[in-house]
Design a protein around this motif. Structure first.
Motif, PDB file in Angstrom:
ATOM      1  N   GLY A 191       0.754  -0.986   0.037  1.00 31.68           N
ATOM      2  CA  GLY A 191      -0.148   0.042   0.396  1.00 31.68           C
ATOM      3  C   GLY A 191       0.901   1.518   0.008  1.00 31.68           C
ATOM      4  O   GLY A 191       0.559   2.128  -0.849  1.00 31.68           O
ATOM      5  N   ALA A 192       1.731   1.462   1.366  1.00 33.38           N
ATOM      6  CA  ALA A 192       2.686   2.667   1.087  1.00 33.38           C
ATOM      7  C   ALA A 192       3.327   3.376  -1.103  1.00 33.38           C
ATOM      8  O   ALA A 192       3.538   3.021  -0.727  1.00 33.38           O
ATOM      9  N   GLU A 193       3.659   1.584  -1.211  1.00 33.32           N
ATOM     10  CA  GLU A 193       4.214   1.744  -3.147  1.00 33.32           C
ATOM     11  C   GLU A 193       2.952   2.246  -3.765  1.00 33.32           C
ATOM     12  O   GLU A 193       3.201   3.068  -4.942  1.00 33.32           O
ATOM     13  N   LEU A 198       0.984   7.138  -6.473  1.00 28.50           N
ATOM     14  CA  LEU A 198      -0.087   8.143  -6.893  1.00 28.50           C
ATOM     15  C   LEU A 198       0.443   9.477  -6.840  1.00 28.50           C
ATOM     16  O   LEU A 198       0.518  10.643  -7.645  1.00 28.50           O
ATOM     17  N   ILE A 199       1.322   9.877  -5.312  1.00 30.55           N
ATOM     18  CA  ILE A 199       1.657  11.101  -5.080  1.00 30.55           C
ATOM     19  C   ILE A 199       2.750  12.083  -6.383  1.00 30.55           C
ATOM     20  O   ILE A 199       2.627  12.199  -6.628  1.00 30.55           O
ATOM     21  N   GLN A 200       3.681  10.509  -7.080  1.00 29.25           N
ATOM     22  CA  GLN A 200       4.908  10.853  -8.107  1.00 29.25           C
ATOM     23  C   GLN A 200       4.091  10.987  -9.815  1.00 29.25           C
ATOM     24  O   GLN A 200       4.837  11.182 -10.610  1.00 29.25           O
ATOM     25  N   GLY A 201       2.687  10.861  -9.231  1.00 26.23           N
ATOM     26  CA  GLY A 201       1.746  10.515 -10.594  1.00 26.23           C
ATOM     27  C   GLY A 201       2.048   9.228 -11.145  1.00 26.23           C
ATOM     28  O   GLY A 201       1.767  10.181 -12.707  1.00 26.23           O
ATOM     29  N   SER A 205      -5.059   6.618 -10.097  1.00 28.85           N
ATOM     30  CA  SER A 205      -6.322   6.724  -8.786  1.00 28.85           C
ATOM     31  C   SER A 205      -5.515   4.724  -8.415  1.00 28.85           C
ATOM     32  O   SER A 205      -4.906   3.765  -8.497  1.00 28.85           O
ATOM     33  N   GLY A 206      -6.318   4.923  -6.852  1.00 26.05           N
ATOM     34  CA  GLY A 206      -5.797   3.634  -6.523  1.00 26.05           C
ATOM     35  C   GLY A 206      -7.778   2.944  -4.810  1.00 26.05           C
ATOM     36  O   GLY A 206      -7.947   4.298  -4.899  1.00 26.05           O
ATOM     37  N   PHE A 207      -7.002   2.073  -4.289  1.00 28.75           N
ATOM     38  CA  PHE A 207      -7.738   1.935  -3.444  1.00 28.75           C
ATOM     39  C   PHE A 207      -7.315   1.286  -2.512  1.00 28.75           C
ATOM     40  O   PHE A 207      -8.141   0.466  -1.740  1.00 28.75           O
ATOM     41  N   PRO A 208      -6.342   2.730  -1.762  1.00 27.65           N
ATOM     42  CA  PRO A 208      -5.536   1.961  -0.499  1.00 27.65           C
ATOM     43  C   PRO A 208      -6.573   1.844   0.680  1.00 27.65           C
ATOM     44  O   PRO A 208      -8.109   2.696   1.232  1.00 27.65           O
ATOM     45  N   THR A 209      -6.453   1.415   1.778  1.00 30.57           N
ATOM     46  CA  THR A 209      -6.963   1.651   3.239  1.00 30.57           C
ATOM     47  C   THR A 209      -6.699   2.621   3.834  1.00 30.57           C
ATOM     48  O   THR A 209      -5.401   3.640   3.150  1.00 30.57           O
ATOM     49  N   LEU A 214      -4.232   7.714   4.956  1.00 29.14           N
ATOM     50  CA  LEU A 214      -5.489   9.438   5.678  1.00 29.14           C
ATOM     51  C   LEU A 214      -4.576  10.100   5.838  1.00 29.14           C
ATOM     52  O   LEU A 214      -4.601  11.516   5.202  1.00 29.14           O
ATOM     53  N   PRO A 215      -3.149  10.089   6.172  1.00 30.37           N
ATOM     54  CA  PRO A 215      -1.914  10.889   6.531  1.00 30.37           C
ATOM     55  C   PRO A 215      -2.001  11.979   4.778  1.00 30.37           C
ATOM     56  O   PRO A 215      -1.132  13.210   4.987  1.00 30.37           O
ATOM     57  N   PHE A 216      -1.941  11.076   3.733  1.00 31.29           N
ATOM     58  CA  PHE A 216      -1.978  11.864   2.282  1.00 31.29           C
ATOM     59  C   PHE A 216      -2.952  12.419   2.235  1.00 31.29           C
ATOM     60  O   PHE A 216      -2.743  13.738   0.837  1.00 31.29           O
ATOM     61  N   ILE A 217      -3.928  12.088   2.161  1.00 31.41           N
ATOM     62  CA  ILE A 217      -5.140  12.751   2.312  1.00 31.41           C
ATOM     63  C   ILE A 217      -5.092  14.030   2.901  1.00 31.41           C
ATOM     64  O   ILE A 217      -5.771  15.173   2.314  1.00 31.41           O
ATOM     65  N   ARG A 218      -4.557  13.846   4.525  1.00 25.74           N
ATOM     66  CA  ARG A 218      -4.949  15.048   5.101  1.00 25.74           C
ATOM     67  C   ARG A 218      -3.857  16.215   5.147  1.00 25.74           C
ATOM     68  O   ARG A 218      -3.995  17.700   4.432  1.00 25.74           O
ATOM     69  N   ASP A 219      -2.486  15.937   4.554  1.00 25.04           N
ATOM     70  CA  ASP A 219      -1.860  17.155   3.402  1.00 25.04           C
ATOM     71  C   ASP A 219      -2.855  17.295   1.829  1.00 25.04           C
ATOM     72  O   ASP A 219      -1.190  17.939   1.346  1.00 25.04           O
ATOM     73  N   ASN A 220      -2.725  17.124   1.587  1.00 30.13           N
ATOM     74  CA  ASN A 220      -3.419  16.996   0.059  1.00 30.13           C
ATOM     75  C   ASN A 220      -2.653  16.744  -0.924  1.00 30.13           C
ATOM     76  O   ASN A 220      -2.467  17.269  -1.640  1.00 30.13           O
ATOM     77  N   ARG A 221      -1.609  15.837  -0.869  1.00 27.64           N
ATOM     78  CA  ARG A 221      -0.971  14.866  -1.603  1.00 27.64           C
ATOM     79  C   ARG A 221      -1.790  13.676  -2.394  1.00 27.64           C
ATOM     80  O   ARG A 221      -1.062  13.611  -3.661  1.00 27.64           O
ATOM     81  N   VAL A 222      -3.563  13.338  -1.859  1.00 25.92           N
ATOM     82  CA  VAL A 222      -3.492  13.333  -2.999  1.00 25.92           C
ATOM     83  C   VAL A 222      -5.472  13.367  -2.716  1.00 25.92           C
ATOM     84  O   VAL A 222      -5.778  13.597  -1.450  1.00 25.92           O
TER      85      VAL A 222
END
Length: 327
Positions: A191-193, A198-201, A205-209, A214-222
Motif C-alpha cells: 500500500g505504501a508503494e 499516486l503522489i509521483q503521478g 487512482s487507487g483503493f488503499p486502506t 489518511l496522512p496523504f489525504i490530510r496534507d492534500n497530496r492525494v
C-alpha cells in the motif's frame, strides 16, 4: 464374580471417573499457550492488529498466552497451509483474511488446501475500510466526476493496487465493471508503494486502506473520492460511499479468528467469547480505531462464516471473469 468380570467392572469405573475430568479440560480451554498464525510479516498492519489482540488475551483466557507467529508468503498460502494442517485442538489459530481464508484457490489453483473448507470460523474482529483516492492533479472532486473524466479519456487510465486479488485490487475492478470503465491495473508490492505512485503521478487512482491513505489525504497530496464500505467512515466523515452512486457496492479489508476445520464446538464457543470480550475492550477499540481506522465487528461464529461466504460469492465471479491469477 470372576477375574474377567472384575476387570471389566474396574475399567468401567475408570472410564466413568475420567468423564468429568475430560469435560472440565474442554471447558478450561485454553490450558496452554496458543499460537496465532499471521499470514504477513512482522511490522505491518495485520501484525500490529494481531499483537494488540495477543497483548489483551491473557486476562480473558485463564492467564494463558497467545503467541504471534508470522508466516508470510504465497499470498497467505503458507500461513493457511500451516493452520489447515494443524491439529484441531485449539492450540493453533489464525488471523484470517480474504486471500488465505476465502478466495485463495481461485487465484492460485495449485493451493494445497481449500480455503472454504479448511477452517472453522470463530470471530470476525475488524473491517479496515478502503478509500478511492486520486492523484492531486486530477481535475475531479467526487466519484461522479471521476467516472465522467475516466470515460472521456482516449487511453485507459492506470490504477495502482498492492497485489492481484487484494481487496484494493478487486474493489477497483468491481468499480470498473459497475461503471463500465476502461482502466489499466498497475501492481505494486504494498500500500505504501501505491501511495508513492499516486503522489509521483505514475498512476491516477487507487483503493488503499484508510489508515494507509489518511496522512496523504490530510496534507492534500492525494484526493479522497469515496469509501468502499456500505456506511461512512468516522475518520473521513465528509467522504461519501461508492454505494451512494452504485447501490450494494461493498469492499473492505477484513480480519478475524479461525481455527482448523473440525475444531470442537466447546472450544469454538469459548474462543468466540474470549475474542468478543477483547473486541469490546475500550483499549482495543482505541488502538485499532486510531491507528488503523478499523471498524470493530465481533459477533457469532455463524455470522463470521456467513460474511466469509458473502465475500467469496462477491469476488469469485469477478476473478473468474477477469482470468486473475496470482501465481
Amino acid at each position: 464374580m470372576n477375574i474377567t468380570s472384575s476387570r471389566r467392572a474396574l475399567m468401567a469405573l475408570a472410564v466413568a471417573a475420567a468423564l468429568p475430568r475430560v469435560a472440565r479440560a474442554q471447558a478450561a480451554w485454553p490450558d496452554r499457550p496458543t499460537r496465532l498464525i499471521v499470514p504477513f510479516g512482522a511490522g505491518g498492519a495485520v501484525d500490529t492488529l494481531s499483537r494488540t489482540v495477543a497483548n489483551l488475551f491473557g486476562p480473558h483466557a485463564n492467564g494463558q498466552t497467545l503467541v504471534v507467529e508470522n508466516r508470510g508468503g504465497a499470498g497467505g498460502g503458507i500461513a493457511g497451509q500451516a493452520t489447515a494442517t494443524a491439529r484441531p485442538d485449539g492450540t493453533t489459530l489464525m488471523m484470517a483474511d480474504l486471500g488465505a481464508n476465502a478466495i485463495g484457490r481461485e487465484l492460485q489453483p495449485s493451493l494445497s488446501y481449500d480455503p472454504m473448507r479448511a477452517f472453522t470460523p470463530i470471530c470476525h474482529l475488524v473491517n479496515l475500510p478502503i478509500v478511492l483516492v486520486v492523484k492531486a492533479s486530477l481535475p475531479v472532486d467526487d466519484l461522479a466526476g471521476f467516472i465522467a473524466y475516466a470515460k472521456a479519456q482516449r487511453q485507459p487510465m492506470p490504477f495502482a493496487h498492492p497485489g492481484i486479488g487484494h481487496a484494493s485490487h478487486l474493489a477497483q475492478e468491481l468499480l470498473i465493471r459497475r461503471a463500465e470503465l476502461q482502466m489499466t491495473p498497475v501492481p505494486y508490492r504494498s500500500g505504501a508503494e501505491v501511495m508513492r505512485s499516486l503522489i509521483q503521478g505514475e498512476t491516477d487512482s487507487g483503493f488503499p486502506t484508510v489508515s494507509t491513505a489518511l496522512p496523504f489525504i490530510r496534507d492534500n497530496r492525494v484526493k479522497a473520492i469515496a469509501v468502499g464500505s456500505l456506511g461512512p467512515v468516522a475518520l473521513l466523515p465528509n467522504i461519501p460511499t461508492v454505494a451512494s452512486l452504485y447501490p450494494g457496492f461493498e469492499a473492505n479489508v477484513w480480519h478475524g479468528i479461525v481455527g482448523p476445520a473440525g475444531l470442537a464446538p466447546e472450544i469454538v464457543a469459548t474462543a468466540n467469547r474470549i475474542f468478543n470480550a477483547i473486541a469490546a475492550m475500550p483499549e482495543f477499540r482505541r488502538q485499532v480505531e486510531s491507528t488503523q481506522a478499523a471498524q470493530v465487528v465481533g459477533g457469532t461464529p455463524e455470522a463470521f462464516a456467513q460474511y466469509i461466504q458473502a465475500d467469496y460469492d462477491r469476488w469469485v465471479p469477478l476473478i473468474r471473469a477477469g482470468g486473475m491469477r496470482a501465481e
